[in-house]
Design an enzyme around this catalytic site. Sequence first.
Site, short mmCIF file in Angstrom:
data_model
loop_
_atom_site.label_atom_id
_atom_site.label_comp_id
_atom_site.label_asym_id
_atom_site.label_seq_id
_atom_site.Cartn_x
_atom_site.Cartn_y
_atom_site.Cartn_z
N SER A 110 1.38 -0.60 -9.15
CA SER A 110 2.65 -0.89 -8.50
C SER A 110 3.85 -0.60 -9.40
CB SER A 110 2.65 -2.38 -8.13
OG SER A 110 3.95 -2.79 -7.78
N TYR A 133 8.64 3.00 -5.41
CA TYR A 133 9.71 2.67 -4.46
C TYR A 133 10.88 3.56 -4.84
CZ TYR A 133 7.30 -1.69 -3.16
OH TYR A 133 6.40 -2.61 -2.70
N THR A 159 5.78 4.06 -1.18
CA THR A 159 5.71 2.96 -0.21
C THR A 159 6.99 2.93 0.61
OG1 THR A 159 4.22 1.68 -1.60
CG2 THR A 159 5.48 0.46 0.03
N LYS A 259 2.70 5.72 1.93
CA LYS A 259 2.02 4.45 2.22
C LYS A 259 2.89 3.58 3.12
CE LYS A 259 0.13 0.35 -0.20
NZ LYS A 259 1.03 -0.78 -0.03
N HIS A 283 1.20 -3.24 4.65
CA HIS A 283 1.46 -4.01 3.42
C HIS A 283 0.65 -5.31 3.43
CE1 HIS A 283 4.62 -3.30 0.23
NE2 HIS A 283 4.16 -4.47 -0.19
C1 LIG Z 1 0.22 -10.00 -4.17
C2 LIG Z 1 0.45 -8.66 -3.56
C3 LIG Z 1 1.42 -7.80 -4.12
C4 LIG Z 1 1.61 -6.53 -3.57
N1 LIG Z 1 2.50 -5.67 -4.17
C5 LIG Z 1 2.65 -4.43 -3.68
C6 LIG Z 1 3.52 -3.50 -4.33
O1 LIG Z 1 4.12 -3.81 -5.35
N2 LIG Z 1 3.64 -2.27 -3.78
C7 LIG Z 1 2.96 -1.89 -2.65
O2 LIG Z 1 3.11 -0.76 -2.19
N3 LIG Z 1 2.13 -2.75 -2.03
C8 LIG Z 1 1.96 -3.99 -2.53
N4 LIG Z 1 1.10 -4.86 -1.91
C9 LIG Z 1 0.38 -4.41 -0.71
C10 LIG Z 1 -0.96 -3.77 -1.09
O3 LIG Z 1 -0.77 -2.55 -1.75
C11 LIG Z 1 -1.83 -3.50 0.17
O4 LIG Z 1 -1.08 -2.76 1.09
C12 LIG Z 1 -2.37 -4.76 0.83
O5 LIG Z 1 -2.64 -5.76 -0.13
C13 LIG Z 1 -3.65 -4.42 1.59
O6 LIG Z 1 -4.15 -5.50 2.29
P1 LIG Z 1 -5.30 -6.47 1.75
O7 LIG Z 1 -4.66 -7.35 0.72
O8 LIG Z 1 -5.70 -7.21 2.99
O9 LIG Z 1 -6.40 -5.63 1.17
C14 LIG Z 1 0.86 -6.13 -2.44
C15 LIG Z 1 -0.10 -6.98 -1.90
C16 LIG Z 1 -0.32 -8.22 -2.46
C17 LIG Z 1 -1.39 -9.10 -1.87
#
Ligand SMILES: Cc1cc2nc3c(=O)[nH]c(=O)nc-3n(C[C@H](O)[C@H](O)[C@H](O)COP(=O)(O)O)c2cc1C
Length: 388
Positions: A110, A133, A159, A259, A283
Amino acid sequence: MAKSGRIHNVEDYRGLAHKRLPRAVMDFIEGGAEDEITISRNKKGFENIHIIPRILTDVSVRDISTTILGTPVSSPIVLCPVGLATLAHPLGEVAAGIAAANKGIISTYSSSSSWNLEDIAAASSGVKWFQLYIWKDRKLTAEIIERARKSGYQALVLTVDVPISARRERDLRNGFTIPPRPRVNQIGDLLQHFGWFYAQLKSEITGHKMSMGNFTPENVGMRTRLKMLEVVNELFDPSITWSDVAWLKSIWDGPIVIKGVMTPEDAKLAIKAGADAIWISNHGGRQLDGVSGTIEVLPEIANAVKGKAEIYLDGGVRRGSDIVKAIALGANACMIGRPYMYGLAANGAAGVESIISILEIEMDATMALMGRPTIASLDSSSVRINMK
Ligand SMILES: Cc1cc2nc3c(=O)[nH]c(=O)nc-3n(C[C@H](O)[C@H](O)[C@H](O)COP(=O)(O)O)c2cc1C
């Protein structure tokens, strides 16, 4: 695999994470926007897909390896970008990177990682993608892209579902901040999770400090990291459009993955804009609540993409059979977010490795039992969609 004989699946690891992490941290990882309807749709969507088993096919030789953007990988599992991974474990993204490299899979890091992208790259010999981002400050964005290029990240994952950061009510109620500033009524809970508290305190004093490593006082003009979350939330640019993807292509010559695609229309626009892959994602239900589950939109997007770009999917993947279903419906890979955070919380890099192994073992078993022993043998005739 986990030490205890009672740990067999992702849900078991969720239980371990729940025991290990203070409530506000578990809520940050688990939570979604508003009523968390989309979180449950992500999961429910998989239940509505039935696997069609074929019998008496020779499944003695099985193989779940594949290629993703030309990279050979041991399975079609990729780690999602998850910001602030040190909340789960002080080694955060570094531990995830070590686990991914050991398992021979790709990991995405990330923009809001706790460790900076250079430290992560130095620790992990695996194939790394950088999640970007496009910040309001394009100079800062371009600098970060250049750092990612220099550190050997092989693809940029843009993203696009965060024009603003969404309202996650669990975090609002808990007064979630970075670094955490516990309220008086949260001290009891912290003490009940003393192992976590002690590890974080030790890291804060002697090692890595809780932060967002890619940002510094110099590049975002932040005098104190106490306001880190607020400062970074202000960087999101609600004005970005497809023309910014063109700008990105002009300064990055490697693959670009978009994404946050949830419609066939946007998938086509992404291909037109030059994306090498479409990452279907909401997300993990953390941004716009009320949208469909990702697996629900996969068939129509695969139909629109027609093989012109690779397709990835995340959101609610908790079983190897979920990955098998997504591949049957046209995905090239599945990404996991929360599952590996549970592994990280429970047991650092070894926990992440264990989560990947569990999903791979489940995939292998599912494919053997359904009579489709390789990734190439999975297609839409392997499943029936039973949407309610
Ligand atoms: C705690 C947390 C932080 C996240 N931070 C980001 C991020 O910084 N950038 C991003 O593109 N997606 C972020 N995501 C989304 C994840 O990349 C992903 O799309 C999502 O967790 C997928 O679903 P799942 O948790 O059910 O596997 C985050 C998800 C979680 C749970």
